[in-house]
Design a protein around this motif. Structure first.
Motif, PDB file in Angstrom:
ATOM      1  N   MET A   1       0.845  -1.212   0.000  1.00 16.49           N
ATOM      2  CA  MET A   1       0.000   0.000   0.000  1.00 16.49           C
ATOM      3  C   MET A   1       0.873   1.253   0.000  1.00 16.49           C
ATOM      4  N   LYS A 167      -8.519   3.568  -1.923  1.00 15.95           N
ATOM      5  CA  LYS A 167      -8.828   3.126  -0.556  1.00 15.95           C
ATOM      6  C   LYS A 167      -8.368   4.208   0.429  1.00 15.95           C
ATOM      7  N   GLU A 169      -6.441   4.118   3.008  1.00 16.87           N
ATOM      8  CA  GLU A 169      -5.008   4.068   3.325  1.00 16.87           C
ATOM      9  C   GLU A 169      -4.148   4.645   2.205  1.00 16.87           C
ATOM     10  N   GLU A 170      -4.728   4.777   1.004  1.00 21.22           N
ATOM     11  CA  GLU A 170      -3.956   5.309  -0.123  1.00 21.22           C
ATOM     12  C   GLU A 170      -4.055   6.828  -0.233  1.00 21.22           C
ATOM     13  N   SER A 186     -10.046  10.327   9.316  1.00 20.06           N
ATOM     14  CA  SER A 186      -9.308   9.256   9.999  1.00 20.06           C
ATOM     15  C   SER A 186     -10.160   7.995  10.093  1.00 20.06           C
ATOM     16  N   GLY A 189      -9.972   5.681   7.368  1.00 25.37           N
ATOM     17  CA  GLY A 189      -8.642   5.122   7.131  1.00 25.37           C
ATOM     18  C   GLY A 189      -7.646   6.041   6.448  1.00 25.37           C
ATOM     19  N   MET A 190      -8.031   7.289   6.203  1.00 20.67           N
ATOM     20  CA  MET A 190      -7.088   8.195   5.535  1.00 20.67           C
ATOM     21  C   MET A 190      -6.011   8.668   6.506  1.00 20.67           C
ATOM     22  N   HIS A 191      -4.850   9.007   5.959  1.00 22.55           N
ATOM     23  CA  HIS A 191      -3.814   9.719   6.698  1.00 22.55           C
ATOM     24  C   HIS A 191      -4.255  11.181   6.736  1.00 22.55           C
ATOM     25  N   VAL A 229       3.839   3.165   3.841  1.00 24.95           N
ATOM     26  CA  VAL A 229       2.722   2.892   4.763  1.00 24.95           C
ATOM     27  C   VAL A 229       1.543   2.283   4.032  1.00 24.95           C
TER      28      VAL A 229
END
Lengths: 229, 229
Positions: A1, A167, A169-170, A186, A189-191, A229
């Motif tokens: 990822m 996604k 996480e991306e 958050s 799942g986002m940064h 990450v």
């Protein structure tokens, strides 16, 4: 990822919404008083603030209500004078933050997908992007009007991810508010990166990445990519 | 009984509405094509004309419908580009006819009450008056939105007389259309002057006073006052 895209909040993240809207409202009030509105600038400003608080900033009749509250009846000449002045001043003052375009260019050089997630009326938000000269940077723009639900609803953030075809996480998300931006982004799942600007810059809450300039976003995204990450 | 007031139609009577709106629409189409609209200027213009004919000129979503008709779906970027260009060009071109302000000054020197009777959205019509720089000439402005019924309904004309606090025989009405202006104004007893301008200048029908310039209105009003009609 790895990181494939960056999503931005618009108001007070990519341009200074707080002071520019406030200045436009103050100039509008002055012109309405010149046109016959029977109040001091301070009285009218306080009543307007109360109306905005009650009805929300996307309510389309702030000036109508202001004139009705002061004059006891509708006065289209005074209302229209306010609307024209508000828009003239708003467009005269509208510009990106000094670091906005540089940052968007850097992120584009990294071949990242870019998007905007914003509460508001679709055409109004697009108008800002076009007048700011930054519309062409974005692959997707999602608005609360278009989706039917706004921030902080996490379904709205899922909808943004779906349109970006990415996604959580991306994606790196950049916004100014804890409640409406950082917390819901958050959750899907986002940064998240919080930009400390505008009227919410002192809002309580802790985000892993907090920045004072958008330029720092580029370094954080690079770091996240390197870390894989 | 003598003449105490003059009522004017707005669009194509006090300013050139026909050509300025058409030029703004054409420039908007060019910009929408630049932004990705998949049509020739002529195709898009013809579709837009059809939409305006079907939905009326005060319908608020001409460009949305145009983009949907051509692209098969809503595209807020292209729509917004069209709206911004339309408004920018419209305001850039908006000006009174060369004889409008001179005529209004002459009528004011005669101590006449002046008013506007216009179909349309109240704030939009006031915006035109303010941007044209002529709003302060008028004691009353009545719009179809405000009254709830528009031209050629004679109740709308009676409402205008009531707001002016004048009788029909005390008023001279100036407009460009037989059907919407001259005939209903005559029915409530006003003296009528038809100005032969804009897209209705060749409309069939005969009005006692027909003029090519607003300056002639001053002479006709003087004559009516001298005759003590």
């Amino acid at each position: 990822m790895t990181i494939k895209g960056v999503l931005f909040d618009l108001d007070d993240t990519l341009y200074d919404s707080t002071t520019f809207v406030d200045r436009a409202r103050k100039e509008a009030i002055k012109m309405m008083i010149d046109a016959g509105l029977n109040a001091t600038e301070e009285e009218a400003y306080n009543i307007l603030q109360r109306i905005i608080k009650q009805k929300g900033s996307n309510y389309g009749h702030h000036f109508d209500d202001l004139v009705k509250a002061i004059e006891g009846q509708y006065n289209p000449k005074i209302v229209t004078m306010g609307i024209i002045t508000y828009h003239n001043v708003k467009f005269a003052l509208l510009r990106p933050y000094p670091d906005t375009i540089k940052t968007l260019i850097e992120l584009k050089k990294m071949r990242l997908k870019l998007g905007v997630v914003t509460d508001g009326i679709t055409v109004k938000q697009w108008e800002k992007l076009i007048r700011l000269g930054i519309a062409d940077f974005f692959d997707e723009v999602v608005t609360s009007e278009e989706y039917g639900l706004g921030k902080p609803n996490i379904e709205f953030y899922r909808y943004a991810l779906k349109k970006m075809n990415l996604k959580g996480e991306e994606v790196v998300y950049v916004g100014d508010r804890m409640d409406n931006d950082i917390i819901p982004a958050s959750k899907v799942g986002m940064h998240t990166i919080r930009i400390l600007r505008g009227k919410y810059k002192d809002m309580k809450g802790k985000c892993k990445y907090e920045v004072k300039s958008l330029r720092e976003v580029v370094d954080i995204v690079k770091k996240l990519i390197e870390e894989g990450v």
